[in-house]
Design an enzyme around this catalytic site. Structure first.
Site, PDB file in Angstrom:
ATOM      1  CB  SER A 120      -0.950   0.015   1.199  1.00  0.00           C
ATOM      2  OG  SER A 120      -0.266   0.362   2.383  1.00  0.00           O
ATOM      3  CE  LYS A 157      -2.649   2.173   4.764  1.00  0.00           C
ATOM      4  NZ  LYS A 157      -1.947   0.998   5.290  1.00  0.00           N
TER       5      LYS A 157
END
Length: 201
Positions: A120, A157
């Protein structure tokens, strides 16, 4: 100093860890055992290369005659569990090994590595198997890449604070951001990612 091969780096890390945990250097056979090889000839060649590159000195005739150059500049940091760069993953735990880096790269104590899983964050050049160097801190600024705990699960993230919510943004269009509305979920910042280390084949 000259750049090391992956195997030379591994040998140097074995020596550094042994010095930190035992207070004295390992023997050739102890190094060979940790490398998963039976003989010591290969170890001797790696030590010779490390000596030529200025990373250590050897004392002939001594079974533990290894001295690291600039030893105080080396820091062996724990590799702590796994953080999944993608979906949420169970909380960070368990030390799976150590990785040695130059102490000058550390701004403060308590830093550790997390091994990345998932894709990701590929557009931030963070890929599966990378070691993320994490500086522990309870806060983050917008656009920081962080390790965050959301309801007891860890994720890596990019951080954004937006009005009454927090957005944990992946760097891959195939993934949706994690949105934490105020009061809906428990979220905490474990630390900021300040470096990425990758072993080249």
């Amino acid at each position: 100093m000259e750049q090391l091969t992956a195997r030379q780096t591994e040998v140097l890390q074995i020596i550094t860890r042994h010095l930190e945990t035992c207070g004295y250097p390992p023997t050739l056979r102890e190094i060979a055992a940790q490398l998963g090889i039976s003989g010591t000839l290969g170890v001797m060649k790696h030590l010779e290369a490390l000596e030529k590159k200025g990373y250590l000195r050897r004392q002939e005739g001594s079974t533990r005659g290894i001295t690291l150059c600039n030893q105080s500049q080396a820091a062996s940091l724990p590799i702590v569990g796994v953080v999944r760069a993608g979906l949420l993953h169970p909380a960070i735990q368990d030390i799976e090994g150590h990785f040695a880096i130059d102490r000058s790269q550390l701004a403060s104590g308590g830093a550790f590595f997390l091994r990345v899983k998932g894709d990701s964050m590929v557009h931030a050049h963070i890929v599966e198997g990378d070691l993320a160097l994490v500086r522990p801190q309870p806060h983050a600024s917008n656009r920081d890449i962080v390790v965050a705990m959301v309801d007891g699960e860890a994720t890596l993230k990019r951080f954004y604070r937006e009005a009454d919510r927090i957005r944990l943004q992946p760097e891959n269009p195939n993934y949706e951001p994690i949105i934490i509305e105020k009061g809906e979920q428990e979220v905490s910042i474990v630390g900021k990612v300040v470096g990425i280390y990758r072993q080249m084949e």
